[in-house]
Design a protein around this motif. Structure first.
Motif, mmCIF file in Angstrom:
data_model
loop_
_atom_site.group_PDB
_atom_site.id
_atom_site.type_symbol
_atom_site.label_atom_id
_atom_site.label_comp_id
_atom_site.label_asym_id
_atom_site.label_seq_id
_atom_site.Cartn_x
_atom_site.Cartn_y
_atom_site.Cartn_z
ATOM 1 N N GLU A 166 0.904 -1.164 0.000
ATOM 2 C CA GLU A 166 0.000 0.000 0.000
ATOM 3 C C GLU A 166 0.934 1.203 0.000
ATOM 4 O OE1 GLU A 166 -2.579 -0.109 3.420
ATOM 5 O OE2 GLU A 166 -3.589 -1.924 2.776
ATOM 6 N N ALA A 167 0.821 2.093 -0.956
ATOM 7 C CA ALA A 167 1.837 3.148 -1.054
ATOM 8 C C ALA A 167 1.394 4.268 -1.969
ATOM 9 C CB ALA A 167 3.145 2.559 -1.594
ATOM 10 N N VAL A 168 2.072 5.412 -1.802
ATOM 11 C CA VAL A 168 2.004 6.461 -2.819
ATOM 12 C C VAL A 168 3.014 6.124 -3.906
ATOM 13 C CG1 VAL A 168 1.273 8.259 -1.198
ATOM 14 C CG2 VAL A 168 3.725 7.856 -1.583
ATOM 15 N N LEU A 169 2.888 6.783 -5.050
ATOM 16 C CA LEU A 169 3.836 6.560 -6.152
ATOM 17 C C LEU A 169 5.219 7.033 -5.711
ATOM 18 C CD1 LEU A 169 3.003 7.363 -9.872
ATOM 19 C CD2 LEU A 169 5.331 7.270 -8.992
ATOM 20 N N LEU A 323 5.123 3.078 16.487
ATOM 21 C CA LEU A 323 5.648 4.451 16.465
ATOM 22 C C LEU A 323 6.836 4.540 15.517
ATOM 23 C CD1 LEU A 323 5.769 4.908 20.357
ATOM 24 C CD2 LEU A 323 3.954 5.731 18.821
ATOM 25 N N ASN A 324 6.956 5.678 14.833
ATOM 26 C CA ASN A 324 8.180 5.935 14.064
ATOM 27 C C ASN A 324 9.177 6.645 14.980
ATOM 28 O OD1 ASN A 324 6.347 8.161 13.937
ATOM 29 N ND2 ASN A 324 7.725 9.147 12.468
ATOM 30 N N ARG A 325 10.450 6.287 14.834
ATOM 31 C CA ARG A 325 11.484 6.901 15.688
ATOM 32 C C ARG A 325 11.965 8.228 15.117
ATOM 33 N NH1 ARG A 325 14.418 2.871 18.768
ATOM 34 N NH2 ARG A 325 16.336 4.023 18.413
ATOM 35 N N HIS A 326 11.833 8.379 13.782
ATOM 36 C CA HIS A 326 12.393 9.560 13.124
ATOM 37 C C HIS A 326 11.302 10.235 12.292
ATOM 38 C CE1 HIS A 326 16.419 8.037 14.116
ATOM 39 N NE2 HIS A 326 15.912 6.851 13.810
ATOM 40 N N ALA A 327 11.417 11.533 12.154
ATOM 41 C CA ALA A 327 10.484 12.249 11.278
ATOM 42 C C ALA A 327 10.705 11.810 9.840
ATOM 43 C CB ALA A 327 10.714 13.757 11.412
ATOM 44 N N GLY A 328 9.631 11.781 9.075
ATOM 45 C CA GLY A 328 9.793 11.397 7.672
ATOM 46 C C GLY A 328 8.460 11.408 6.947
ATOM 47 N N TYR A 329 8.550 11.272 5.619
ATOM 48 C CA TYR A 329 7.354 11.210 4.779
ATOM 49 C C TYR A 329 6.909 9.750 4.717
ATOM 50 C CZ TYR A 329 4.080 11.972 1.032
ATOM 51 O OH TYR A 329 2.935 12.028 0.296
ATOM 52 N N TYR A 330 5.713 9.495 5.225
ATOM 53 C CA TYR A 330 5.164 8.128 5.332
ATOM 54 C C TYR A 330 4.665 7.727 3.942
ATOM 55 C CZ TYR A 330 2.032 4.532 7.426
ATOM 56 O OH TYR A 330 1.376 3.374 7.768
ATOM 57 N N PHE A 331 5.441 6.851 3.269
ATOM 58 C CA PHE A 331 5.119 6.598 1.851
ATOM 59 C C PHE A 331 4.615 5.185 1.552
ATOM 60 C CE2 PHE A 331 8.748 4.048 0.476
ATOM 61 C CZ PHE A 331 9.718 4.331 1.439
ATOM 62 N N ALA A 332 4.801 4.247 2.475
ATOM 63 C CA ALA A 332 4.370 2.872 2.150
ATOM 64 C C ALA A 332 4.140 2.083 3.433
ATOM 65 C CB ALA A 332 5.416 2.170 1.284
ATOM 66 N N ARG A 333 3.285 1.054 3.307
ATOM 67 C CA ARG A 333 3.070 0.136 4.429
ATOM 68 C C ARG A 333 2.603 -1.209 3.867
ATOM 69 N NH1 ARG A 333 -2.386 3.142 6.763
ATOM 70 N NH2 ARG A 333 -3.911 2.094 5.424
ATOM 71 N N VAL A 334 2.720 -2.246 4.687
ATOM 72 C CA VAL A 334 2.319 -3.568 4.214
ATOM 73 C C VAL A 334 0.788 -3.687 4.260
ATOM 74 C CG1 VAL A 334 4.485 -4.656 4.925
ATOM 75 C CG2 VAL A 334 2.518 -4.704 6.483
ATOM 76 N N ALA A 335 0.267 -4.504 3.357
ATOM 77 C CA ALA A 335 -1.182 -4.673 3.278
ATOM 78 C C ALA A 335 -1.680 -5.713 4.285
ATOM 79 C CB ALA A 335 -1.578 -5.083 1.862
ATOM 80 N N GLY A 336 -0.860 -6.698 4.613
ATOM 81 C CA GLY A 336 -1.296 -7.757 5.527
ATOM 82 C C GLY A 336 -1.468 -7.207 6.930
ATOM 83 N N ARG A 337 -2.519 -7.610 7.602
ATOM 84 C CA ARG A 337 -2.788 -7.104 8.955
ATOM 85 C C ARG A 337 -2.431 -8.119 10.025
ATOM 86 N NH1 ARG A 337 -3.445 -3.019 5.380
ATOM 87 N NH2 ARG A 337 -4.964 -1.462 6.055
#
Ligand SMILES: [Zn+2]
Length: 362
Positions: A166-169, A323-337
């Motif tokens: 699951e992601a942005v381009l 939680l994310n440890r560092h600031a950043g642009y959240y661009f993708a994640r896994v689809a499986g839950r």
């Protein structure tokens, strides 16, 4: 348009695979040569749809005399992966027999090519192709890799079109090509461009660049290295005519801008975000096993310590925050839950390097 059928004898008698490449423009055309493939991880279909549409558009443009360079198109690059169904599920990322990722282990041809260039009068591309042709092709996986690499090595621009879970381009490319990446990111409106010197693992696009970089180092020369990038065309379920139509317009703008198609491209749109180092991507892992429940949407900048979601332990009822440890642009994640402790589940593009060595996931 010329269509070529590529035969891939299987690893067992009676097994056989094939794929098709489509070729536009005259072989002696003066403009640049672009190679585009999709579906190397077989079930990543947004790119397969996009390149199918592009094939039709390029055929019409060629009819109209507007293809000035050359385009090689492989819309469905991996018939081996396409055939991997087990018990109702498809598996396209790893080869069933060996467990190898279809997008790793492209060959290092540089030592042989350097010898050829020192001995004979030939271009770097000819030397790389000659070295590739000399490699054994004993297995189906080798034959598939060699066939695709043979099509890509002559090109000046190589785009390997994938998608994420699951992601942005987003794009992966080499620091060396930062300007070209910005152009492509503008035309495709890529929301993240992740650059490195070497990604590790010899993925398709990186292996193109690494062969040239190693030749440069071996020969002590500075070479005009072909541009090669991986395009991650959003998430695996983002297969839609609407999205593909927009991406098709973007790619046609890019192809016009680099001089493959005649006409006025106009100015490349600005990319939504500046490129960042691939080494600065934070891979957020599940702190425990259980049911992954996302809360924050991807496609946004997040400060450090944001709660992306939580993992539920249904036995104890405990919610463990993700939680994310560092600031950043959240661009993708896994689809499986359903996740195990330690599974990589979310990816943020930061600005300062966090990682070294192998920069790609398995
Ligand atoms: Zn992929």
């Amino acid at each position: 348009m010329i269509r070529i059928e590529h035969q891939l004898p299987g690893d067992m008698p009676g097994h056989h695979y094939q794929f098709y490449s489509y070729h536009f423009g005259a072989p002696d055309a003066g403009g640049p040569h672009v190679y585009l493939q999709a579906g190397l991880h077989a079930d990543e279909l947004p790119g397969v749809l996009l390149l199918h549409r592009l094939r039709q558009r390029l055929a019409a443009l060629e009819e109209a005399g507007r293809v000035r360079g050359r385009v090689t198109l492989v819309p469905m690059a991996n018939p081996v992966g396409m055939a991997q169904h087990w018990q109702g599920q498809h598996h396209g990322r790893f080869a069933a027999g060996s467990g190898e990722n279809f997008n790793r282990h492209y060959p290092d041809l540089s030592a042989h090519a350097a010898q050829l260039l020192q001995r004979e009068e030939m271009t770097v591309k000819q030397a790389l192709l000659t070295a590739l042709a000399a490699l054994p092709g004993d297995t189906l996986l080798q034959r598939l890799r060699h066939s695709l690499f043979t099509l890509a090595l002559p090109a000046d621009y190589v785009l390997d079109v994938h998608c994420d879970s699951e992601a942005v381009l987003h794009l992966y490319a080499n620091h060396r090509h930062a300007d070209a990446v910005a152009g492509l990111a503008g035309w495709l409106q890529a929301e993240a461009s992740l650059l490195c010197d070497e990604a590790g693992g010899m993925s398709f696009d990186d292996a193109i660049v690494q062969n040239w970089r190693r030749l440069e180092a071996g020969l002590g020369l500075s070479l005009a290295i072909p541009f090669a990038a991986t395009v991650e065309l959003r998430g695996v379920a983002d297969v839609s005519d609407t999205l593909a139509a927009g991406d098709e317009a973007g790619l046609l703008g890019w192809l016009t801008g680099i001089g493959v198609i005649s006409g006025a491209a106009g100015n490349a749109p600005a990319p939504p975000r500046a490129a960042t180092p691939l080494a600065a991507v934070e891979c957020v892992t599940a702190p425990q096993g259980g049911v992954l429940v996302y809360q924050a949407d991807y496609g946004q900048w997040l400060p450090a310590g944001s709660q992306l979601g939580y993992v539920l332990d249904p036995h104890s009822g405990a919610h463990t925050p993700l939680l994310n440890r560092h600031a950043g642009y959240y661009f993708a994640r896994v689809a499986g839950r359903l996740v195990n402790a330690g599974t990589e589940v979310a990816y943020l593009a930061g600005e300062a390097a966090l990682r070294s060595g192998m920069l790609l996931s398995a």
